[in-house]
Scaffold this motif. Structure first.
Motif, PDB file in Angstrom:
ATOM      1  N   GLN A   1       0.849  -1.194   0.000  1.00  0.00           N
ATOM      2  CA  GLN A   1       0.000   0.000   0.000  1.00  0.00           C
ATOM      3  C   GLN A   1       0.886   1.245   0.000  1.00  0.00           C
ATOM      4  OE1 GLN A   1      -2.751   0.157   3.257  1.00  0.00           O
ATOM      5  NE2 GLN A   1      -3.915   1.858   2.379  1.00  0.00           N
ATOM      6  N   VAL A   2       0.489   2.225  -0.821  1.00  0.00           N
ATOM      7  CA  VAL A   2       1.241   3.473  -0.930  1.00  0.00           C
ATOM      8  C   VAL A   2       0.538   4.552  -0.118  1.00  0.00           C
ATOM      9  CG1 VAL A   2       2.089   5.235  -2.512  1.00  0.00           C
ATOM     10  CG2 VAL A   2       2.056   2.833  -3.226  1.00  0.00           C
ATOM     11  N   GLN A   3       1.299   5.277   0.660  1.00  0.00           N
ATOM     12  CA  GLN A   3       0.753   6.400   1.424  1.00  0.00           C
ATOM     13  C   GLN A   3       0.879   7.669   0.585  1.00  0.00           C
ATOM     14  OE1 GLN A   3      -0.632   5.523   4.358  1.00  0.00           O
ATOM     15  NE2 GLN A   3       0.082   3.452   3.879  1.00  0.00           N
ATOM     16  N   LEU A   4      -0.176   8.471   0.566  1.00  0.00           N
ATOM     17  CA  LEU A   4      -0.213   9.679  -0.244  1.00  0.00           C
ATOM     18  C   LEU A   4      -0.728  10.833   0.600  1.00  0.00           C
ATOM     19  CD1 LEU A   4      -2.042   7.793  -3.078  1.00  0.00           C
ATOM     20  CD2 LEU A   4       0.258   8.702  -3.362  1.00  0.00           C
ATOM     21  N   VAL A   5      -0.023  11.960   0.580  1.00  0.00           N
ATOM     22  CA  VAL A   5      -0.430  13.129   1.347  1.00  0.00           C
ATOM     23  C   VAL A   5      -0.373  14.362   0.448  1.00  0.00           C
ATOM     24  CG1 VAL A   5       0.015  14.573   3.354  1.00  0.00           C
ATOM     25  CG2 VAL A   5       0.449  12.101   3.483  1.00  0.00           C
ATOM     26  N   GLU A   6      -1.545  14.957   0.216  1.00  0.00           N
ATOM     27  CA  GLU A   6      -1.623  16.145  -0.629  1.00  0.00           C
ATOM     28  C   GLU A   6      -1.432  17.420   0.187  1.00  0.00           C
ATOM     29  OE1 GLU A   6      -4.962  13.279  -2.056  1.00  0.00           O
ATOM     30  OE2 GLU A   6      -4.110  13.993  -0.164  1.00  0.00           O
ATOM     31  N   SER A   7      -0.953  18.445  -0.492  1.00  0.00           N
ATOM     32  CA  SER A   7      -0.842  19.777   0.111  1.00  0.00           C
ATOM     33  C   SER A   7      -0.850  20.812  -1.008  1.00  0.00           C
ATOM     34  CB  SER A   7       0.441  19.902   0.948  1.00  0.00           C
ATOM     35  OG  SER A   7       1.586  19.712   0.132  1.00  0.00           O
ATOM     36  N   GLY A   8      -0.989  22.066  -0.618  1.00  0.00           N
ATOM     37  CA  GLY A   8      -0.894  23.151  -1.592  1.00  0.00           C
ATOM     38  C   GLY A   8      -2.207  23.734  -2.040  1.00  0.00           C
ATOM     39  N   GLY A   9      -3.305  23.168  -1.582  1.00  0.00           N
ATOM     40  CA  GLY A   9      -4.590  23.736  -1.945  1.00  0.00           C
ATOM     41  C   GLY A   9      -4.809  25.074  -1.269  1.00  0.00           C
ATOM     42  N   GLY A  10      -5.871  25.741  -1.672  1.00  0.00           N
ATOM     43  CA  GLY A  10      -6.185  27.037  -1.084  1.00  0.00           C
ATOM     44  C   GLY A  10      -7.124  27.799  -1.984  1.00  0.00           C
ATOM     45  N   SER A  11      -7.113  29.103  -1.827  1.00  0.00           N
ATOM     46  CA  SER A  11      -7.990  29.966  -2.609  1.00  0.00           C
ATOM     47  C   SER A  11      -7.187  30.762  -3.628  1.00  0.00           C
ATOM     48  CB  SER A  11      -8.738  30.926  -1.685  1.00  0.00           C
ATOM     49  OG  SER A  11      -9.548  30.214  -0.775  1.00  0.00           O
ATOM     50  N   ALA A  12      -7.810  31.014  -4.766  1.00  0.00           N
ATOM     51  CA  ALA A  12      -7.176  31.807  -5.815  1.00  0.00           C
ATOM     52  C   ALA A  12      -8.253  32.560  -6.579  1.00  0.00           C
ATOM     53  CB  ALA A  12      -6.379  30.907  -6.766  1.00  0.00           C
ATOM     54  N   GLN A  13      -7.837  33.623  -7.200  1.00  0.00           N
ATOM     55  CA  GLN A  13      -8.720  34.360  -8.094  1.00  0.00           C
ATOM     56  C   GLN A  13      -8.706  33.699  -9.463  1.00  0.00           C
ATOM     57  OE1 GLN A  13     -10.534  37.252  -7.528  1.00  0.00           O
ATOM     58  NE2 GLN A  13      -9.987  37.227  -5.343  1.00  0.00           N
ATOM     59  N   ALA A  14      -9.776  33.864 -10.206  1.00  0.00           N
ATOM     60  CA  ALA A  14      -9.800  33.380 -11.588  1.00  0.00           C
ATOM     61  C   ALA A  14      -8.622  33.983 -12.352  1.00  0.00           C
ATOM     62  CB  ALA A  14     -11.118  33.757 -12.255  1.00  0.00           C
ATOM     63  N   GLY A  15      -7.956  33.127 -13.118  1.00  0.00           N
ATOM     64  CA  GLY A  15      -6.768  33.558 -13.835  1.00  0.00           C
ATOM     65  C   GLY A  15      -5.479  33.352 -13.063  1.00  0.00           C
ATOM     66  N   GLY A  16      -5.599  33.024 -11.791  1.00  0.00           N
ATOM     67  CA  GLY A  16      -4.429  32.821 -10.949  1.00  0.00           C
ATOM     68  C   GLY A  16      -3.884  31.403 -11.046  1.00  0.00           C
ATOM     69  N   SER A  17      -2.935  31.112 -10.165  1.00  0.00           N
ATOM     70  CA  SER A  17      -2.236  29.826 -10.190  1.00  0.00           C
ATOM     71  C   SER A  17      -2.146  29.222  -8.790  1.00  0.00           C
ATOM     72  CB  SER A  17      -0.812  30.003 -10.731  1.00  0.00           C
ATOM     73  OG  SER A  17      -0.817  30.489 -12.058  1.00  0.00           O
ATOM     74  N   LEU A  18      -2.072  27.914  -8.758  1.00  0.00           N
ATOM     75  CA  LEU A  18      -1.786  27.164  -7.546  1.00  0.00           C
ATOM     76  C   LEU A  18      -0.941  25.969  -7.935  1.00  0.00           C
ATOM     77  CD1 LEU A  18      -5.237  27.037  -5.683  1.00  0.00           C
ATOM     78  CD2 LEU A  18      -3.175  28.204  -4.870  1.00  0.00           C
TER      79      LEU A  18
END
Length: 128
Positions: A1-18
């Motif tokens: 089994q592989v463990q996976l941990v996401e990060s980096g989400g959040g809020s952005a304006q249209a046209g922006g980047s994440l």
């Protein structure tokens, strides 16, 4: 089994980047695929992008020309660079993994059923 941990989400304006990150445990299989999926409230989970152990990638039409999936093998991390964000990109984003290459699948790696291991997800909210 592989463990996976996401990060980096959040809020952005249209046209922006994440940029999303997914830290993974070490794979025991020499060949594997890692995908990014998203699920908006009331909608089915959908594939966004996938990369395999050879670096081959595939994208959903909604992600082409805006998102880039990449991996850092030394750090066991995959990334999803999201540019030109739209309000319809708002969703919970998950990374997932399975042993094998997406290239052998009819779904080309963009359907959830092939994936055996999943992270907990990270929320992305894009405002207009």
């Amino acid at each position: 089994q592989v463990q996976l941990v996401e990060s980096g989400g959040g809020s952005a304006q249209a046209g922006g980047s994440l940029r999303l990150s997914c830290a993974t445990s070490r794979f025991t299989s020499a060949r594997y695929s890692l995908g990014w999926f998203r699920q908006a409230p009331g909608k089915e989970r959908e594939g966004v992008a996938v990369i395999d152990s050879d670096g081959a990638t595939n994208y959903a039409d909604s992600a082409k020309a805006r998102f880039v999936i990449s991996k850092d093998d030394a750090k066991n991390i995959i990334y999803l660079q999201m540019d030109s964000l739209k309000p319809e990109d708002t969703a919970m984003y998950f990374c997932a993994a399975f042993a094998g290459s997406w290239r052998s699948l009819m779904s080309r790696g963009l359907a959830p059923y092939a994936y055996s291991d999943w992270g907990q997800g990270t929320q992305v909210t894009v405002s207009s």
